[in-house]
Design an enzyme around this catalytic site. Structure first.
Site, short mmCIF file in Angstrom:
data_model
loop_
_atom_site.label_atom_id
_atom_site.label_comp_id
_atom_site.label_asym_id
_atom_site.label_seq_id
_atom_site.Cartn_x
_atom_site.Cartn_y
_atom_site.Cartn_z
N LYS A 10 75.56 -24.41 -8.51
CA LYS A 10 74.81 -24.25 -7.25
C LYS A 10 74.10 -25.55 -6.87
CE LYS A 10 72.27 -20.89 -8.97
NZ LYS A 10 72.79 -20.82 -10.36
N ARG A 53 67.21 -13.73 -5.92
CA ARG A 53 67.71 -13.37 -7.25
C ARG A 53 67.47 -11.90 -7.57
NH1 ARG A 53 67.29 -18.89 -9.60
NH2 ARG A 53 68.19 -18.80 -11.66
N ARG A 89 74.23 -30.57 -19.88
CA ARG A 89 73.70 -31.12 -18.62
C ARG A 89 72.48 -32.02 -18.85
NH1 ARG A 89 71.68 -26.77 -14.30
NH2 ARG A 89 70.46 -26.02 -16.05
N ARG A 112 66.44 -30.26 -19.22
CA ARG A 112 65.50 -29.17 -18.93
C ARG A 112 65.15 -28.40 -20.21
NH1 ARG A 112 68.02 -26.09 -13.80
NH2 ARG A 112 67.39 -24.30 -15.07
N ARG A 168 69.03 -15.99 -19.51
CA ARG A 168 69.19 -16.23 -18.06
C ARG A 168 70.43 -15.51 -17.53
NH1 ARG A 168 68.79 -22.54 -18.47
NH2 ARG A 168 69.63 -22.57 -16.35
P1 AP5 Z 1 74.46 -27.09 -11.88
O1 AP5 Z 1 74.93 -27.48 -10.52
O2 AP5 Z 1 73.22 -27.72 -12.40
O3 AP5 Z 1 74.41 -25.50 -11.97
P2 AP5 Z 1 73.39 -24.47 -11.32
O4 AP5 Z 1 74.19 -23.30 -10.84
O5 AP5 Z 1 72.51 -25.15 -10.32
O6 AP5 Z 1 72.62 -24.05 -12.64
P3 AP5 Z 1 71.07 -23.88 -12.93
O7 AP5 Z 1 70.93 -23.85 -14.42
O8 AP5 Z 1 70.23 -24.88 -12.21
O9 AP5 Z 1 70.84 -22.47 -12.37
P4 AP5 Z 1 69.77 -21.50 -12.72
O10 AP5 Z 1 70.03 -20.52 -11.66
O11 AP5 Z 1 69.75 -20.97 -14.11
O12 AP5 Z 1 68.42 -22.38 -12.69
P5 AP5 Z 1 67.25 -22.48 -11.63
O13 AP5 Z 1 66.76 -23.86 -11.65
O14 AP5 Z 1 67.61 -21.86 -10.33
O15 AP5 Z 1 75.67 -27.36 -12.90
C1 AP5 Z 1 75.49 -27.21 -14.30
C2 AP5 Z 1 76.26 -28.32 -15.04
O16 AP5 Z 1 77.66 -28.11 -14.85
C3 AP5 Z 1 75.96 -29.74 -14.52
O17 AP5 Z 1 75.93 -30.62 -15.62
C4 AP5 Z 1 77.14 -30.07 -13.61
O18 AP5 Z 1 77.44 -31.45 -13.60
C5 AP5 Z 1 78.27 -29.26 -14.24
N1 AP5 Z 1 79.19 -28.75 -13.23
C6 AP5 Z 1 78.87 -28.23 -12.01
N2 AP5 Z 1 79.98 -27.84 -11.34
C7 AP5 Z 1 81.02 -28.13 -12.17
C8 AP5 Z 1 82.44 -27.96 -12.07
N3 AP5 Z 1 83.00 -27.42 -10.98
N4 AP5 Z 1 83.20 -28.36 -13.12
C9 AP5 Z 1 82.63 -28.91 -14.24
N5 AP5 Z 1 81.30 -29.10 -14.39
C10 AP5 Z 1 80.51 -28.71 -13.38
O19 AP5 Z 1 66.16 -21.50 -12.30
C11 AP5 Z 1 65.50 -21.83 -13.50
C12 AP5 Z 1 64.45 -20.78 -13.80
O20 AP5 Z 1 63.45 -20.76 -12.73
C13 AP5 Z 1 64.95 -19.33 -13.87
O21 AP5 Z 1 65.46 -19.01 -15.16
C14 AP5 Z 1 63.68 -18.55 -13.51
O22 AP5 Z 1 62.80 -18.47 -14.59
C15 AP5 Z 1 63.04 -19.42 -12.44
N6 AP5 Z 1 63.48 -19.09 -11.07
C16 AP5 Z 1 64.16 -19.90 -10.21
N7 AP5 Z 1 64.41 -19.28 -9.05
C17 AP5 Z 1 63.89 -18.03 -9.17
C18 AP5 Z 1 63.87 -16.91 -8.31
N8 AP5 Z 1 64.43 -16.91 -7.09
N9 AP5 Z 1 63.27 -15.78 -8.76
C19 AP5 Z 1 62.68 -15.73 -9.99
N10 AP5 Z 1 62.67 -16.77 -10.85
C20 AP5 Z 1 63.29 -17.91 -10.45
#
Ligand code: AP5
Length: 214
Positions: free
Chosen positions: A13, A88, A127, A161, A172
């Protein structure tokens, strides 16, 4: 145009949102990034969110929806929004509709990135990001062109992270399966969901999303 990028942790994402910002001049609204900024600044929201995030659980609906509302107010109506990691839960999906209506906006697309679960752990545990500009990298799939030097800003400092360890990633994913995946039908009934193969290369995923948006 306002869109949601939906998918489990590590689905890509953030990676795709960054590229859409460059290609389409849209604005990325990542609740994860907003919460991490709040944790770093030790604001009351950050202090409350830190332990929950470290466990891999979800922060309260009220907190994240208030963050999104404030960002939309600050960015104004002209720029398209990419919601990354929000909504979410069903309560957040309902809140987003209310927030968008208040801002005179509506959703155009929900793009679901489909990725097999084994790949997610591999992606997340490999990552890292530039400590200066936040550009994302991966030990195997996306290394800097010059080893140890950020492609985007030239910095030589990188970080990981705290929630990117295997145990937290599993929690997660459970949270995603239990609370986030069930909101898809909420959007499917409106006919605005498109599934994209998130196992394809980063470039190919971007092409698929570009095709949907144009
Ligand atoms: P990346 O693009 O970083 O993936 P992502 O989907 O953004 O993953 P996140 O870990 O950031 O998602 P998340 O939803 O767990 O975390 P968030 O910060 O929202 O890609 C990952 C890796 O893969 C990278 O190294 C990239 O280079 C590689 N990659 C990407 N695409 C690829 C491909 N096609 N092929 C190969 N490699 C690839 O949330 C973190 C925490 O915050 C949550 O756990 C929660 O506690 C809190 N939080 C955030 N939002 C909310 C909400 N709305 N409600 C409640 N709590 C929340």
């Amino acid at each position: 145009m306002d869109i949601i990028l939906l998918g489990p942790p590590g689905a890509g994402k953030g990676t795709q949102a960054n590229r859409l910002v460059e290609h389409h001049g849209m604005r990325q609204l990542s609740t994860g990034d907003m919460l991490r900024a709040a944790v770093k600044a030790q604001t009351p929201v950050g202090v409350q969110a830190k332990e929950v995030m470290d466990r891999g659980e979800l922060v309260s609906d009220e907190i994240v929806s208030a963050l999104i509302d404030a960002e939309l107010t600050a960015m104004g109506p002209q720029v398209g929004a990419i919601f990354d990691g929000y909504p979410r839960t069903e309560a957040q999906a309902i809140a987003l509709d209310e927030i968008l209506a208040r801002h005179g906006r509506s959703l155009d697309h929900v793009i679901e990135l489909e990725v097999n679960e084994d790949a997610l752990v591999d992606r997340i545990t490999g990552r890292y990001t530039c400590a200066n500009c936040g550009e994302g990298y991966h030990e195997r799939y996306k290394r800097p062109r010059v080893e140890g030097v950020c492609d985007k800003c030239g910095s030589t400092e990188f970080k990981r992270r705290p929630d990117d360890n295997e145990a937290t990633v599993r929690t997660r994913m459970q949270e995603y399966r239990a609370k986030t995946a069930p909101i898809l039908p909420y959007y499917e009934t409106r006919g605005i969901v498109t599934k994209v193969d998130g196992m394809a290369s980063i470039e190919d995923v971007t092409h698929s999303i570009d095709a949907i948006l144009t």
